[in-house]
Motif scaffolding. Structure first.
Motif: not given
Length: 217
Positions: A173-193
């Motif tokens: 479960a911990t690994g899955m939560i990490h993956v969600v954090g990575i996905a959010v960071g890569l998909l949305f993290g660089r929006l608006y600089e």
């Protein structure tokens, strides 16, 4: 010589740029709403029989403090980029197992709730500040706080019908939560600089302060 002239003005319109920010806002809103309706007093209480894998898998998901810290690890790694994208999420569950062993053994370790609350604040602040920490320091920070989270899980392992399966459950479960954090960071993290990631970091800090107040109280 005649030929077909392609009209470059008749291109298929690109999807509106506002779509991704709206998705990010929706995710952040959902996280905040879920956090506000959660009871911090029951963050580490798993109801029902401690049956093994299923109970272990449920535990990180049922505690908002654990979830936010693990999400922040993935988000921070994605924000820093490079090897940290995978090194931070790999380090956290590995060291968390060490903390779990300490909890199983009954080793006295005061300040668990304070350590967990501080982990949320520190990780959120690193994201908010967009801190590109040296690799060794980022790993040290993640490993240090992983011990507290692992201990909180491990202290409950002896009550499980199958402690080994329970441990595997919360690591997965911990690994899955990490993956969600990575996905959010890569998909949305660089929006608006990068402001989307920093805004999420700010929300995580506020949540950590909430837990810190409750831990002290």
């Amino acid at each position: 010589m005649t030929g077909t002239i392609r009209d470059d003005d008749e291109r298929v319109p690109a999807p509106p740029r506002a779509v991704l920010p709206r998705c990010a806002i929706s995710i952040a809103t959902g996280v905040v709403a879920w956090f506000l309706t959660s009871d911090p007093a029951s963050a580490h209480i798993v109801t029902g029989p401690m049956g093994g894998f299923a109970s272990g898998f449920e535990h990180p998901l049922s505690g908002p403090d654990h979830l936010l810290a693990m999400f922040a690890v993935g988000l921070w790694g994605a924000q820093m980029g490079g090897r940290q994208v995978w090194m931070l999420p790999v380090t956290f569950p590995l060291i968390m197992c060490v903390g779990g062993v300490l909890g199983i053994a009954g080793v006295a370790m005061p300040g668990i709730e304070l350590g967990i609350a501080c982990s949320i604040i520190v990780l959120g602040a690193a994201i908010l500040a967009e801190w590109k920490a040296p690799e060794w320091l980022a790993l040290l920070i993640v490993a240090f706080f992983a011990v507290f989270h692992g201990y909180a899980h491990g202290a409950e392992l002896p009550m499980a019908a199958d402690p080994a399966a329970y441990a595997v459950g919360f690591v997965v479960a911990t690994g899955m939560i990490h993956v969600v954090g990575i996905a959010v960071g890569l998909l949305f993290g660089r929006l608006y600089e990068g402001r989307v990631s920093r805004a999420l970091g700010g929300l995580i800090v506020l949540a950590g302060l909430y837990y810190l107040v409750n831990a002290v109280a």
